[in-house]
Design an enzyme around this catalytic site. Sequence first.
Site, mmCIF file in Angstrom:
data_model
loop_
_atom_site.group_PDB
_atom_site.id
_atom_site.type_symbol
_atom_site.label_atom_id
_atom_site.label_comp_id
_atom_site.label_asym_id
_atom_site.label_seq_id
_atom_site.Cartn_x
_atom_site.Cartn_y
_atom_site.Cartn_z
ATOM 1 N N HIS A 1 -5.228 9.821 17.729
ATOM 2 C CA HIS A 1 -4.705 10.836 16.148
ATOM 3 C C HIS A 1 -5.412 10.323 14.796
ATOM 4 O O HIS A 1 -5.555 10.713 13.847
ATOM 5 C CB HIS A 1 -2.796 9.708 16.280
ATOM 6 C CG HIS A 1 -1.515 9.898 17.112
ATOM 7 N ND1 HIS A 1 -1.618 11.305 17.665
ATOM 8 C CD2 HIS A 1 -2.196 9.344 18.728
ATOM 9 C CE1 HIS A 1 -1.088 11.510 19.028
ATOM 10 N NE2 HIS A 1 -1.110 9.979 19.672
ATOM 11 N N TYR B 1 -6.109 -21.107 -6.117
ATOM 12 C CA TYR B 1 -4.730 -21.203 -5.495
ATOM 13 C C TYR B 1 -4.320 -22.652 -5.342
ATOM 14 O O TYR B 1 -3.614 -23.347 -6.059
ATOM 15 C CB TYR B 1 -3.689 -20.219 -4.664
ATOM 16 C CG TYR B 1 -2.918 -20.482 -4.370
ATOM 17 C CD1 TYR B 1 -1.286 -20.067 -5.301
ATOM 18 C CD2 TYR B 1 -2.005 -21.092 -3.302
ATOM 19 C CE1 TYR B 1 -0.112 -20.216 -5.197
ATOM 20 C CE2 TYR B 1 -1.057 -21.579 -3.067
ATOM 21 C CZ TYR B 1 -0.266 -20.874 -3.539
ATOM 22 O OH TYR B 1 1.905 -21.364 -3.487
ATOM 23 N N SER C 1 -8.003 -12.404 -11.315
ATOM 24 C CA SER C 1 -8.124 -11.037 -10.966
ATOM 25 C C SER C 1 -8.343 -10.081 -11.975
ATOM 26 O O SER C 1 -8.672 -8.786 -11.705
ATOM 27 C CB SER C 1 -7.134 -10.850 -9.572
ATOM 28 O OG SER C 1 -7.274 -9.927 -8.673
ATOM 29 N N HIS D 1 -10.878 -7.592 -12.823
ATOM 30 C CA HIS D 1 -11.147 -6.056 -12.961
ATOM 31 C C HIS D 1 -11.289 -5.389 -14.645
ATOM 32 O O HIS D 1 -12.115 -3.978 -14.283
ATOM 33 C CB HIS D 1 -9.822 -5.694 -12.002
ATOM 34 C CG HIS D 1 -9.595 -5.804 -10.626
ATOM 35 N ND1 HIS D 1 -9.184 -6.855 -10.200
ATOM 36 C CD2 HIS D 1 -10.028 -5.343 -9.100
ATOM 37 C CE1 HIS D 1 -9.945 -6.995 -8.906
ATOM 38 N NE2 HIS D 1 -9.978 -6.079 -8.401
#
Length: 476
Positions: free
Chosen positions: A53, A346, A366, A370
């Site tokens: 599939h 983090y 982040s 970008h």
Amino acid sequence: MGKMKENGVRNRQKNGKQNGKQNGVSKHEDERKDEEFSIRQSPLTELIDSSLHIRAIYHIFVVILIMLLCDTVIYDLVERGKINIGLSVIAAGFGDIRRGLKLWVYDLCVVMAFYPLIMVYAFIGKYTRKYTVLRPAVVLLGVAGVIAVEVAIAAVPVVELARKHLELGSSVAVTCEMFRFLMKIVAVSAACGPRCLNGHLPLPTFKHYVYFMFSPTLLYRDQYPRTNKIRWGVVAFHLSEVAAIIFYNCFLWERFIMPYWSDYGKERTVEAGYLVRGMFACVLPGVISFLCGFYCVLHAWLNAWSEMLKFGDRLFYEDWWTTSRFSLYYRRWNRVVHSWLRDHIYLPLAPLTGRPLATFTVFFVSSIAHEVILALSFGFFYPVLLVEFGVLGVIMVPLTATSGKRFPNAFNLIMWLSFFIGNGILWSLYPMEYFARRNCPPSENDSFFIPKSWTCPEVILKPNWTFQNPLRILTN
């Protein structure tokens, strides 16, 4: 049996994470242990190999490309007597590639020069080890050295791209490589800095250092799981996929984006209806480009490099397309970058500032990264992605944390709806601004930070436009 074992491991990991939920940062430390490197394939590799599939869906995307090519080739041949298949967009998009290659070589030289600096710092650490009073000064020296190397990596490409803009494809390649090297240097520094001071563990060899700089990971380890041989047929197949997807995206740009936006700004006014129609027309090509970009970078490109370097762990992403929570989507979409953000931002911040502020810092860093890539690539600052990712995306994390568990099907649909809308907006607003800066006449108010498409051209309603009640026909 192998799949049953893998599912058992994942279930144990899931239970371990749930048991550590009340332990604050320890939960994420458990996740870090779970994500140690091992030999494993990418999810799509397993799905395509094992499911007819999924393989059929892969073939559908190939057939869509073929049909779009046939449509354009036959139409242009009958209408204009020539064949146009998007090669001009590729050539223009990667224009001045030699200059882009020079910038990449410069960054590579700085990165290679960092290794002897590590050796020098280890020498200083060895001979000052017994003088504890000098330890703070030595630590500050190391931090200053890393910052200086990071600035050297970023400064020249940023200044050069600001001075004379490269074409879009070349700029994206240069800026992405710049950020990749920046994150690699941080990873090496975090691993080798304490070793230089304490001398408890050996430093990496130059060969391993170079291997890490080109390996498809941003986390430094002394050893990585390796495969036995290079399957050059697999390498050729994945690189051909990368080339095909680049061609596919350039074709989508020429076939669907440029007809709507390439003349934007040539006329002094534009009707609002035309903008709305164009933005909805960009939804499907935007989503197709989004999926192709994911497959190109995080599957085909990284798997090709993994095969060439015999890098065994190829879990660069997880099944983000099935999730109903934005927090899971951000973790699964790009495990390579997520792991770096977790380990180097983090986890160090969470014990000091708390988890909410540490999470916000991760999103902030982040989203800024970008946006810098897009600003340097396009040659202007237009924070559409910053708003979508750094604002709306952050808001959706707590909103889907509980509801996504209770109604997974509904919120998976909502997530995909947000992907369609968000990519349609991206593929409309950025081209509008790009062509507005090319087509609109120059003005003394032109700025890198102020969008020109807001003032040129003027958006107007259709002449004699009036609102008509759509239910009027029911009352008559």
